[in-house]
Design an enzyme around this catalytic site. Structure first.
Site, PDB file in Angstrom:
ATOM      1  N   LYS A  80       0.855  -1.197   0.000  1.00 55.32           N
ATOM      2  CA  LYS A  80       0.000   0.000   0.000  1.00 55.32           C
ATOM      3  C   LYS A  80       0.887   1.241   0.000  1.00 55.32           C
ATOM      4  O   LYS A  80       1.934   1.263   0.659  1.00 55.32           O
ATOM      5  CB  LYS A  80      -0.915  -0.021   1.235  1.00 55.32           C
ATOM      6  CG  LYS A  80      -1.972   1.085   1.254  1.00 55.32           C
ATOM      7  CD  LYS A  80      -2.921   0.936   2.443  1.00 55.32           C
ATOM      8  CE  LYS A  80      -3.962   2.032   2.516  1.00 55.32           C
ATOM      9  NZ  LYS A  80      -4.894   1.871   3.647  1.00 55.32           N
ATOM     10  N   SER A 155      -9.754   1.985   2.593  1.00 56.95           N
ATOM     11  CA  SER A 155      -8.876   2.711   1.704  1.00 56.95           C
ATOM     12  C   SER A 155      -7.841   1.845   0.987  1.00 56.95           C
ATOM     13  O   SER A 155      -7.243   2.302   0.011  1.00 56.95           O
ATOM     14  CB  SER A 155      -8.131   3.802   2.488  1.00 56.95           C
ATOM     15  OG  SER A 155      -7.328   3.236   3.503  1.00 56.95           O
ATOM     16  N   SER A 179      -9.991  -0.241   6.828  1.00 55.61           N
ATOM     17  CA  SER A 179      -9.403  -0.169   5.488  1.00 55.61           C
ATOM     18  C   SER A 179      -8.758  -1.437   4.960  1.00 55.61           C
ATOM     19  O   SER A 179      -8.425  -1.498   3.781  1.00 55.61           O
ATOM     20  CB  SER A 179      -8.381   0.960   5.432  1.00 55.61           C
ATOM     21  OG  SER A 179      -9.060   2.165   5.245  1.00 55.61           O
TER      22      SER A 179
HETATM   23  N1  GLN Z   1     -13.260   4.308   5.936  1.00 56.41           N
HETATM   24  C1  GLN Z   1     -12.654   4.718   7.162  1.00 56.41           C
HETATM   25  C2  GLN Z   1     -12.305   6.182   7.115  1.00 56.41           C
HETATM   26  O1  GLN Z   1     -12.538   6.787   6.133  1.00 56.41           O
HETATM   27  C3  GLN Z   1     -11.455   3.873   7.482  1.00 56.41           C
HETATM   28  C4  GLN Z   1     -10.193   4.323   6.863  1.00 56.41           C
HETATM   29  C5  GLN Z   1      -9.015   3.480   7.236  1.00 56.41           C
HETATM   30  O2  GLN Z   1      -9.145   2.438   7.905  1.00 56.41           O
HETATM   31  N2  GLN Z   1      -7.845   3.954   6.864  1.00 56.41           N
HETATM   32  O3  GLN Z   1     -11.817   6.726   8.050  1.00 56.41           O
END
Ligand code: GLN
Length: 473
Positions: A80, A155, A179
């Site tokens: 990532k 994400s 994410s």
């Molecule tokens: N969807 C969640 C957010 O927008 C989780 C993001 C993540 O785990 N990096 O904060």
């Protein structure tokens, strides 16, 4: 040499590599070929590294000399784009860091390099990991390999799409509020968010420092467990890390709790609920004892998360000032430089969270919002502690819906935040959680994957792996 990458696991690849069936160069080439074929439609990668074959040659040397061979020697990974790799661009899918080069290896990368892993490239994500669809990337969205019109989740959307699209054997993602798990469920994969502190955050670009964890994304439990074993453990560079767990299950029968509050969530898709109930029945058939439990404060999870996360984000993002890292824009004076740089470098969602976070941390509102949310976070932690005194595992869906269409929710931030309802509690409490594939649903002729989520007490990843592999059989 054709390699069946679709059905390949880490153990199978290891066996083939060490028995000489094919080389690490053959294996890396097979994945590079898949990337060439599929990634123009999927866009999992922001960059495919130019030295993949050289890395694979080094792995082959180790294998030939029978020196330092590990289960991961020659195994192709994707990374990532918020995990630092020395000398390579690491952008967090942001204009701010478009040309920023990592100055050191993240601890997880160091460990995987030592093990002999091969890194194929860096994967797309929501900018600075803020989002749940990968549409917040400054470099365009990633498409779900199961249906190109849909999001892969986020994400870590590029990470999951790389594995689901057969463009990497395993991937590293990061999980602050879901994410790793939510995209894993959208793409039919296993995704583990380890216990807070189990995996070093050194070299991970910080989003919410009291939430962030790096974890594996894989096709099955065994692969996820292997990667977790390699990357976890205490690290002097991250004072929040803890020793590797060494929990024996002693063939004990595991007890599963279903939180009654979680099942009453508004907006839970009936397709997901039906699939979840089938999973519960399957666990019962496997001999698991299943009982109802109560997490009375879990209903506040989303509000607490979306109060604390912007606060931590606003403070973590302060370092991007046009001086220390990446982009710089000239303004009329120093303060104007900041404004110009941040305006040009940061996307809408990041800006939204900085503004919200600055607000909840401002002197007049600190007690009313930030402090209050922290108090409720403690109550949620306490709820989990009590439940785990009684049961070994908690079972809930991973996401309230299957993968949605690209563009469907992006103009409504609240709709996107609601997708995180089942994943944020584990990050708030710091407990480990895993998403495992639980079947498919037919959506206009396309088979969309679904996932269920298991949570356990701090450092009890072993229980997740045990129940996960029983389920997967
Ligand atoms: N969807 C969640 C957010 O927008 C989780 C993001 C993540 O785990 N990096 O904060």
């Amino acid at each position: 040499m054709t390699i069946d990458t679709k059905n390949l696991t880490i153990r199978k690849a290891h066996e083939d590599l060490t028995s000489g069936k094919y080389t690490a160069v053959d294996l890396a080439s097979a994945y590079l070929e898949n990337i060439k074929k599929f990634d123009k439609d999927i866009h999992a990668y922001l960059e495919v590294y130019s030295d993949v074959i050289d890395q694979a040659k080094l792995a082959d040397e180790r294998i030939k000399e029978k020196k330092n061979i590990t289960l991961l020697t020659g195994i192709p990974f994707s990374v990532k784009d918020n995990i630092l790799v020395k000398g390579r661009i690491v952008s967090s899918a942001s204009k701010m860091l478009e040309n920023y080069h990592g100055t050191y290896d993240a601890t997880v990368i160091k460990k995987l390099k030592e093990a002999g892993a091969v890194f194929l490239g860096r994967t797309n994500m929501d900018e600075f990991a803020m989002g749940g669809s990968t549409e917040n990337s400054a470099f365009g969205p990633t498409h779900n390999p199961h249906d190109l019109e849909r999001v892969p989740g986020g994400s870590s959307g590029g990470a999951v799409a790389s594995v689901a699209g057969d463009m990497a054997l395993v991937a590293l993602g990061s999980d602050t509020g879901g994410s790793i798990r939510q995209p894993a469920s959208f793409c039919g994969l296993v995704g583990l968010k380890p216990t807070y502190g189990a995996v070093s955050r050194y070299g991970l670009m910080a989003m919410g420092s009291s939430f962030d964890q790096i974890g594996p994304i894989a096709k099955n439990i065994d692969d996820a467990q292997i990667v977790f074993d390699f990357i976890s453990g205490k690290d002097v560079m991250d004072s929040t890390t803890i020793e590797k767990p060494n929990l024996e299950l002693k063939n004990k029968k595991l007890k599963i709790g279903i939180p009654k509050e979680a099942m009453k969530v508004e907006g839970l898709n009936p397709v997901v609920l039906k699939n979840f109930n089938e999973a519960v029945e399957k666990f019962k058939k496997l001999g698991y004892e299943v009982q109802e439990v109560s997490l009375p404060n879990i209903a506040y999870s989303l509000s607490v998360y979306y109060t604390l996360i912007p606060a931590e984000v606003s403070s973590n993002m302060a370092r991007f000032d046009g001086v220390k890292y990446g982009l710089h824009k000239d303004g009329d004076n120093m303060v104007d430089d900041y404004f110009k740089t941040r305006q040009a470098g940061l996307g809408k969602e990041v800006v939204r969270r900085i503004i919200l976070g600055t607000y909840v941390l401002s002197s007049g509102y600190y007690d009313a919002y930030y402090n209050k949310a922290n108090i409720v976070r403690d109550l949620i932690r306490e709820d989990f502690r009590k439940v785990f005194a009684d049961v070994d595992l908690i079972l809930i869906p991973t996401a309230p819906n299957p993968a949605f269409k690209i563009g469907e929710k992006i103009s409504d931030p609240i709709a996107l935040y609601l997708e995180d309802i089942f994943t944020v509690p584990a990050n708030l409490a710091g407990v480990p959680a895993i998403s495992i594939p639980s079947g498919f649903t037919d959506m206009n002729g396309k088979q969309l994957p679904l996932g269920i989520q298991l949570l356990s007490a701090h450092s009890n990843e072993t229980a997740l792996f045990k129940a996960g592999s029983d389920f997967e059989k």
